[in-house]
Scaffold this motif. Structure first.
Motif, PDB file in Angstrom:
ATOM      1  N   GLY A  96      -1.871  -5.199 -16.205  1.00 40.97           N
ATOM      2  CA  GLY A  96      -1.138  -4.762 -15.028  1.00 40.97           C
ATOM      3  C   GLY A  96       0.350  -5.035 -15.052  1.00 40.97           C
ATOM      4  O   GLY A  96       1.097  -4.465 -14.256  1.00 40.97           O
ATOM      5  N   LEU A 146      -3.249  -6.752  -7.533  1.00 40.37           N
ATOM      6  CA  LEU A 146      -2.087  -6.101  -8.131  1.00 40.37           C
ATOM      7  C   LEU A 146      -2.363  -5.491  -9.500  1.00 40.37           C
ATOM      8  O   LEU A 146      -1.535  -4.733 -10.012  1.00 40.37           O
ATOM      9  CB  LEU A 146      -0.932  -7.110  -8.263  1.00 40.37           C
ATOM     10  CG  LEU A 146      -0.454  -7.794  -6.985  1.00 40.37           C
ATOM     11  CD1 LEU A 146       0.726  -8.708  -7.306  1.00 40.37           C
ATOM     12  CD2 LEU A 146      -0.074  -6.791  -5.911  1.00 40.37           C
ATOM     13  N   THR A 192       5.599   3.396  -3.605  1.00 42.99           N
ATOM     14  CA  THR A 192       5.265   4.085  -4.855  1.00 42.99           C
ATOM     15  C   THR A 192       5.714   3.291  -6.069  1.00 42.99           C
ATOM     16  O   THR A 192       5.379   3.645  -7.200  1.00 42.99           O
ATOM     17  CB  THR A 192       5.938   5.468  -4.896  1.00 42.99           C
ATOM     18  OG1 THR A 192       7.358   5.301  -4.778  1.00 42.99           O
ATOM     19  CG2 THR A 192       5.446   6.346  -3.752  1.00 42.99           C
ATOM     20  N   SER A 207       6.048  -0.391  -8.277  1.00 39.73           N
ATOM     21  CA  SER A 207       5.276  -1.611  -8.521  1.00 39.73           C
ATOM     22  C   SER A 207       5.916  -2.793  -7.811  1.00 39.73           C
ATOM     23  O   SER A 207       7.135  -2.959  -7.847  1.00 39.73           O
ATOM     24  CB  SER A 207       5.206  -1.902 -10.023  1.00 39.73           C
ATOM     25  OG  SER A 207       4.568  -0.855 -10.719  1.00 39.73           O
ATOM     26  N   GLU A 228       0.812  -1.218   0.000  1.00 40.90           N
ATOM     27  CA  GLU A 228       0.000   0.000   0.000  1.00 40.90           C
ATOM     28  C   GLU A 228       0.848   1.272   0.000  1.00 40.90           C
ATOM     29  O   GLU A 228       0.525   2.245  -0.688  1.00 40.90           O
ATOM     30  CB  GLU A 228      -0.936   0.013   1.222  1.00 40.90           C
ATOM     31  CG  GLU A 228      -2.087  -0.966   1.150  1.00 40.90           C
ATOM     32  CD  GLU A 228      -1.657  -2.429   1.288  1.00 40.90           C
ATOM     33  OE1 GLU A 228      -0.635  -2.685   1.988  1.00 40.90           O
ATOM     34  OE2 GLU A 228      -2.295  -3.297   0.685  1.00 40.90           O
ATOM     35  N   GLU A 257      -4.455  -3.175 -10.751  1.00 41.20           N
ATOM     36  CA  GLU A 257      -4.633  -1.731 -10.909  1.00 41.20           C
ATOM     37  C   GLU A 257      -3.367  -0.960 -10.583  1.00 41.20           C
ATOM     38  O   GLU A 257      -3.041   0.020 -11.258  1.00 41.20           O
ATOM     39  CB  GLU A 257      -5.799  -1.261 -10.032  1.00 41.20           C
ATOM     40  CG  GLU A 257      -7.154  -1.849 -10.429  1.00 41.20           C
ATOM     41  CD  GLU A 257      -7.484  -1.627 -11.900  1.00 41.20           C
ATOM     42  OE1 GLU A 257      -7.189  -0.522 -12.419  1.00 41.20           O
ATOM     43  OE2 GLU A 257      -8.030  -2.549 -12.533  1.00 41.20           O
ATOM     44  N   ARG A 258      -2.643  -1.383  -9.535  1.00 39.70           N
ATOM     45  CA  ARG A 258      -1.421  -0.666  -9.165  1.00 39.70           C
ATOM     46  C   ARG A 258      -0.264  -1.031 -10.086  1.00 39.70           C
ATOM     47  O   ARG A 258       0.721  -0.312 -10.165  1.00 39.70           O
ATOM     48  CB  ARG A 258      -1.043  -0.930  -7.700  1.00 39.70           C
ATOM     49  CG  ARG A 258      -0.700  -2.371  -7.387  1.00 39.70           C
ATOM     50  CD  ARG A 258      -0.049  -2.493  -6.004  1.00 39.70           C
ATOM     51  NE  ARG A 258      -0.832  -1.904  -4.955  1.00 39.70           N
ATOM     52  CZ  ARG A 258      -1.704  -2.564  -4.190  1.00 39.70           C
ATOM     53  NH1 ARG A 258      -1.919  -3.839  -4.417  1.00 39.70           N
ATOM     54  NH2 ARG A 258      -2.342  -1.970  -3.234  1.00 39.70           N
TER      55      ARG A 258
END
Length: 306
Positions: free
Chosen positions: A139, A112, A38, A40, A35, A114-115
Protein backbone atom coordinates in the motif's frame (compact mmCIF):
# COMPACT_ATOMS: atom_id res chain seq x y z
CA UNK A 1 -10.98 24.39 1.59
CA UNK A 2 -10.94 26.31 4.87
CA UNK A 3 -9.93 24.76 8.17
CA UNK A 4 -13.41 25.43 9.54
CA UNK A 5 -14.93 22.97 7.07
CA UNK A 6 -12.41 20.15 7.44
CA UNK A 7 -13.45 16.81 8.87
CA UNK A 8 -11.24 15.84 11.84
CA UNK A 9 -11.37 12.41 13.44
CA UNK A 10 -9.53 11.55 16.66
CA UNK A 11 -9.28 8.08 18.14
CA UNK A 12 -7.19 5.40 19.77
CA UNK A 13 -6.20 1.98 18.49
CA UNK A 14 -5.12 -0.77 20.84
CA UNK A 15 -1.47 -1.71 20.47
CA UNK A 16 0.21 -4.47 22.39
CA UNK A 17 3.89 -3.55 22.52
CA UNK A 18 6.00 -6.74 22.51
CA UNK A 19 7.46 -7.23 26.00
CA UNK A 20 5.71 -4.05 27.11
CA UNK A 21 4.24 -5.73 30.16
CA UNK A 22 0.88 -3.95 29.87
CA UNK A 23 -1.91 -3.19 27.44
CA UNK A 24 -1.43 -0.04 25.43
CA UNK A 25 -2.83 2.20 22.73
CA UNK A 26 -1.79 4.60 19.97
CA UNK A 27 -3.57 7.95 19.77
CA UNK A 28 -4.22 9.32 16.26
CA UNK A 29 -5.92 12.16 14.43
CA UNK A 30 -7.08 12.16 10.80
CA UNK A 31 -7.26 15.63 9.25
CA UNK A 32 -9.53 15.52 6.23
CA UNK A 33 -11.75 12.83 4.77
CA UNK A 34 -10.15 9.50 3.92
CA UNK A 35 -13.24 8.40 2.01
CA UNK A 36 -13.89 11.38 -0.24
CA UNK A 37 -10.33 12.27 -1.21
CA UNK A 38 -8.97 11.04 -4.53
CA UNK A 39 -5.38 11.38 -3.27
CA UNK A 40 -3.57 8.92 -1.03
CA UNK A 41 -3.50 9.98 2.64
CA UNK A 42 -0.20 11.06 4.15
CA UNK A 43 0.87 9.42 7.41
CA UNK A 44 3.12 11.75 9.44
CA UNK A 45 5.93 10.23 11.51
CA UNK A 46 7.15 12.73 14.09
CA UNK A 47 10.67 13.08 15.37
CA UNK A 48 12.38 12.81 18.70
CA UNK A 49 11.69 10.04 19.31
CA UNK A 50 9.14 11.40 21.74
CA UNK A 51 8.46 14.86 20.26
CA UNK A 52 4.79 14.14 19.54
CA UNK A 53 2.65 15.12 16.57
CA UNK A 54 1.88 18.78 17.33
CA UNK A 55 4.93 20.41 15.75
CA UNK A 56 3.97 18.89 12.38
CA UNK A 57 0.74 20.91 12.33
CA UNK A 58 1.69 22.93 9.18
CA UNK A 59 1.10 19.69 7.23
CA UNK A 60 -2.64 20.33 7.57
CA UNK A 61 -2.22 22.88 4.77
CA UNK A 62 -1.55 19.97 2.40
CA UNK A 63 -5.19 19.02 2.78
CA UNK A 64 -6.50 22.56 2.61
CA UNK A 65 -4.47 23.37 -0.52
CA UNK A 66 -4.06 20.00 -2.25
CA UNK A 67 -6.77 17.75 -0.81
CA UNK A 68 -4.29 15.32 0.78
CA UNK A 69 -5.67 13.87 4.06
CA UNK A 70 -3.15 13.77 6.90
CA UNK A 71 -2.88 11.05 9.54
CA UNK A 72 -1.10 12.29 12.67
CA UNK A 73 -0.30 10.07 15.61
CA UNK A 74 1.75 10.05 18.79
CA UNK A 75 4.22 7.18 18.77
CA UNK A 76 4.09 5.11 21.94
CA UNK A 77 6.16 6.61 24.69
CA UNK A 78 4.90 10.15 24.17
CA UNK A 79 1.92 12.45 23.96
CA UNK A 80 -1.49 10.84 24.26
CA UNK A 81 -0.28 7.32 23.51
CA UNK A 82 0.83 4.81 26.16
CA UNK A 83 4.02 5.69 28.00
CA UNK A 84 6.69 3.22 29.10
CA UNK A 85 8.91 5.16 31.48
CA UNK A 86 9.91 1.91 33.13
CA UNK A 87 11.68 0.94 29.90
CA UNK A 88 14.32 3.70 30.02
CA UNK A 89 17.64 2.40 28.78
CA UNK A 90 16.08 -0.81 27.46
CA UNK A 91 17.29 -0.88 23.87
CA UNK A 92 15.81 -4.35 23.42
CA UNK A 93 12.37 -2.70 23.78
CA UNK A 94 12.84 0.61 21.96
CA UNK A 95 13.62 -0.76 18.49
CA UNK A 96 12.74 0.06 14.90
CA UNK A 97 10.70 -3.16 14.87
CA UNK A 98 8.58 -1.85 17.75
CA UNK A 99 7.69 1.39 15.96
CA UNK A 100 7.16 -0.37 12.64
CA UNK A 101 4.75 -2.79 14.29
CA UNK A 102 2.89 0.16 15.77
CA UNK A 103 2.75 1.90 12.38
CA UNK A 104 1.46 -1.23 10.66
CA UNK A 105 -1.18 -1.60 13.37
CA UNK A 106 -2.41 1.94 12.73
CA UNK A 107 -2.34 1.57 8.94
CA UNK A 108 -4.43 -1.60 9.18
CA UNK A 109 -6.85 -0.03 11.70
CA UNK A 110 -7.52 2.85 9.30
CA UNK A 111 -7.73 0.43 6.33
CA UNK A 112 -5.15 2.31 4.29
CA UNK A 113 -3.62 -0.66 2.45
CA UNK A 114 -6.11 -0.93 -0.39
CA UNK A 115 -6.50 2.79 -1.09
CA UNK A 116 -2.76 3.30 -0.74
CA UNK A 117 -0.91 5.76 1.49
CA UNK A 118 2.19 7.93 1.59
CA UNK A 119 4.58 8.66 4.46
CA UNK A 120 6.40 11.77 5.60
CA UNK A 121 8.97 11.24 8.33
CA UNK A 122 10.68 14.21 9.95
CA UNK A 123 14.04 13.80 11.75
CA UNK A 124 13.82 10.49 13.71
CA UNK A 125 10.54 9.94 11.86
CA UNK A 126 12.42 9.93 8.55
CA UNK A 127 14.81 7.29 9.84
CA UNK A 128 11.80 5.19 10.83
CA UNK A 129 10.04 5.89 7.53
CA UNK A 130 13.06 4.84 5.49
CA UNK A 131 13.45 1.53 7.33
CA UNK A 132 9.71 0.95 6.94
CA UNK A 133 9.77 1.71 3.21
CA UNK A 134 12.80 -0.57 2.71
CA UNK A 135 10.59 -3.46 3.86
CA UNK A 136 8.20 -2.65 0.99
CA UNK A 137 4.92 -2.62 2.92
CA UNK A 138 1.75 -3.22 0.95
CA UNK A 139 0.00 0.00 0.00
CA UNK A 140 2.91 2.42 0.36
CA UNK A 141 2.95 4.81 -2.61
CA UNK A 142 5.47 7.55 -1.85
CA UNK A 143 7.96 8.55 0.85
CA UNK A 144 9.23 11.92 2.11
CA UNK A 145 12.36 11.91 4.29
CA UNK A 146 12.54 15.35 5.90
CA UNK A 147 15.72 16.39 7.72
CA UNK A 148 16.79 12.86 8.60
CA UNK A 149 20.27 11.33 8.64
CA UNK A 150 21.12 8.38 6.43
CA UNK A 151 24.08 7.77 8.74
CA UNK A 152 24.29 8.76 12.40
CA UNK A 153 28.12 8.67 12.37
CA UNK A 154 28.03 11.14 9.45
CA UNK A 155 25.47 13.19 11.36
CA UNK A 156 28.04 13.48 14.14
CA UNK A 157 30.73 14.51 11.64
CA UNK A 158 28.49 17.25 10.27
CA UNK A 159 27.44 18.31 13.74
CA UNK A 160 31.07 18.64 14.81
CA UNK A 161 31.69 20.94 11.87
CA UNK A 162 28.71 23.10 12.85
CA UNK A 163 29.98 23.24 16.42
CA UNK A 164 33.44 24.31 15.24
CA UNK A 165 31.84 27.39 13.64
CA UNK A 166 30.15 28.51 16.87
CA UNK A 167 31.57 31.29 19.09
CA UNK A 168 34.38 30.10 21.33
CA UNK A 169 32.45 30.48 24.59
CA UNK A 170 29.60 28.39 23.18
CA UNK A 171 32.00 25.69 21.97
CA UNK A 172 33.68 25.50 25.34
CA UNK A 173 30.35 25.22 27.17
CA UNK A 174 29.24 22.40 24.86
CA UNK A 175 32.38 20.45 25.72
CA UNK A 176 31.20 20.17 29.34
CA UNK A 177 30.20 16.72 30.58
CA UNK A 178 27.53 18.30 32.79
CA UNK A 179 24.60 18.35 30.39
CA UNK A 180 22.34 19.86 33.05
CA UNK A 181 24.48 22.88 33.89
CA UNK A 182 23.06 26.36 33.08
CA UNK A 183 26.07 27.03 30.83
CA UNK A 184 25.53 23.86 28.79
CA UNK A 185 21.80 24.49 28.49
CA UNK A 186 22.43 28.05 27.33
CA UNK A 187 24.98 26.88 24.75
CA UNK A 188 22.62 24.14 23.53
CA UNK A 189 19.84 26.70 23.16
CA UNK A 190 22.20 28.81 21.01
CA UNK A 191 22.94 25.80 18.78
CA UNK A 192 19.24 24.90 18.52
CA UNK A 193 18.38 28.44 17.46
CA UNK A 194 20.95 28.25 14.66
CA UNK A 195 20.36 24.70 13.45
CA UNK A 196 17.01 23.34 14.75
CA UNK A 197 14.50 26.19 14.50
CA UNK A 198 15.59 29.68 13.51
CA UNK A 199 12.24 31.34 14.23
CA UNK A 200 12.13 33.70 17.20
CA UNK A 201 9.98 33.20 19.10
CA UNK A 202 9.46 29.52 18.46
CA UNK A 203 5.90 28.64 17.40
CA UNK A 204 3.77 27.22 20.20
CA UNK A 205 3.51 23.82 18.49
CA UNK A 206 7.30 23.61 18.26
CA UNK A 207 7.52 24.48 21.94
CA UNK A 208 5.12 21.62 22.61
CA UNK A 209 7.58 19.19 21.02
CA UNK A 210 10.26 20.22 23.51
CA UNK A 211 7.74 20.01 26.34
CA UNK A 212 6.81 16.48 25.27
CA UNK A 213 10.47 15.48 25.41
CA UNK A 214 10.86 17.03 28.84
CA UNK A 215 7.72 15.32 30.11
CA UNK A 216 8.92 11.88 29.00
CA UNK A 217 12.43 11.49 27.59
CA UNK A 218 12.48 7.68 27.91
CA UNK A 219 12.59 6.81 24.20
CA UNK A 220 14.83 9.77 23.35
CA UNK A 221 17.42 8.95 25.99
CA UNK A 222 17.49 5.29 24.97
CA UNK A 223 17.59 5.75 21.19
CA UNK A 224 19.31 9.14 20.79
CA UNK A 225 21.03 10.20 24.01
CA UNK A 226 20.93 13.22 26.31
CA UNK A 227 20.71 15.83 23.52
CA UNK A 228 20.99 16.52 19.81
CA UNK A 229 24.69 17.11 20.41
CA UNK A 230 25.51 13.97 22.39
CA UNK A 231 24.66 10.71 20.63
CA UNK A 232 25.06 7.82 23.05
CA UNK A 233 21.86 5.87 22.39
CA UNK A 234 21.20 2.68 20.46
CA UNK A 235 21.33 4.46 17.06
CA UNK A 236 24.83 5.90 17.53
CA UNK A 237 26.26 3.54 14.90
CA UNK A 238 23.14 3.43 12.69
CA UNK A 239 23.70 3.36 8.92
CA UNK A 240 20.24 3.54 7.37
CA UNK A 241 21.56 3.97 3.84
CA UNK A 242 22.64 0.33 3.86
CA UNK A 243 19.03 -0.81 3.36
CA UNK A 244 17.87 2.23 1.38
CA UNK A 245 18.48 0.52 -1.98
CA UNK A 246 15.45 -1.63 -1.13
CA UNK A 247 13.12 1.40 -1.15
CA UNK A 248 11.07 0.95 -4.30
CA UNK A 249 8.71 3.96 -4.13
CA UNK A 250 9.31 7.49 -5.35
CA UNK A 251 11.15 9.32 -2.57
CA UNK A 252 11.65 13.00 -1.77
CA UNK A 253 14.58 13.90 0.50
CA UNK A 254 14.60 17.31 2.21
CA UNK A 255 16.93 19.31 4.42
CA UNK A 256 17.71 22.95 5.22
CA UNK A 257 20.82 24.94 4.40
CA UNK A 258 21.36 25.54 8.14
CA UNK A 259 20.04 22.14 9.22
CA UNK A 260 21.69 20.10 11.94
CA UNK A 261 21.19 17.36 9.34
CA UNK A 262 23.98 18.58 7.10
CA UNK A 263 24.45 17.50 3.51
CA UNK A 264 27.11 14.96 4.46
CA UNK A 265 24.62 12.81 6.39
CA UNK A 266 21.73 13.33 3.95
CA UNK A 267 23.62 12.63 0.71
CA UNK A 268 23.67 8.82 1.10
CA UNK A 269 19.86 8.75 0.76
CA UNK A 270 20.21 10.47 -2.60
CA UNK A 271 23.03 8.21 -3.69
CA UNK A 272 21.40 4.89 -2.77
CA UNK A 273 17.60 5.20 -3.13
CA UNK A 274 16.69 4.25 -6.73
CA UNK A 275 13.91 6.81 -7.43
CA UNK A 276 14.77 9.93 -5.46
CA UNK A 277 14.76 13.72 -5.56
CA UNK A 278 16.65 15.94 -3.09
CA UNK A 279 15.58 19.50 -2.24
CA UNK A 280 17.44 21.83 0.13
CA UNK A 281 15.58 24.81 1.62
CA UNK A 282 17.96 27.76 1.49
CA UNK A 283 16.44 29.72 4.39
CA UNK A 284 15.72 26.86 6.79
CA UNK A 285 17.38 24.79 9.46
CA UNK A 286 15.74 21.62 10.80
CA UNK A 287 12.11 22.68 10.43
CA UNK A 288 11.48 23.90 6.90
CA UNK A 289 7.76 23.22 7.34
CA UNK A 290 7.78 26.18 9.76
CA UNK A 291 10.68 28.25 8.40
CA UNK A 292 9.69 28.19 4.72
CA UNK A 293 6.06 27.00 4.87
CA UNK A 294 4.92 28.14 1.43
CA UNK A 295 7.80 26.55 -0.44
CA UNK A 296 7.59 23.45 1.75
CA UNK A 297 3.91 23.01 0.86
CA UNK A 298 4.63 23.66 -2.81
CA UNK A 299 7.44 21.11 -2.96
CA UNK A 300 5.66 18.41 -0.94
CA UNK A 301 2.24 19.06 -2.45
CA UNK A 302 3.60 18.80 -5.96
CA UNK A 303 5.46 15.60 -5.17
CA UNK A 304 2.49 13.90 -3.48
CA UNK A 305 -0.15 14.93 -6.00
CA UNK A 306 1.97 14.47 -9.10
Amino acid sequence: MTAAHVQVLEGEVRFHAPNGGKSGHTWYKVYGSLESSTLSPLVALHGGPGAGHEYLSPLTKLYEKHGIPIVFYDQIGCGRSTHYREKVGDDSFWTFDLFIEELNNLVDHLQLRERGFCIIGQSWGGMLGAVYAARRPKGLKKLIIASSPASVPLYVVGNNRLRSELPQNVREALESSDHNSPEYEKASAFFYKQHVCRLDPRPDDVQTAFKNLEEDSTAYLTIQGPSELVITGSTKDWEGWKVAHQISVDTLVLNGRYDEMTDICVEPWFRVIPRVKWVTFENSSHMAHWEEPERFLQVCGGFLSG
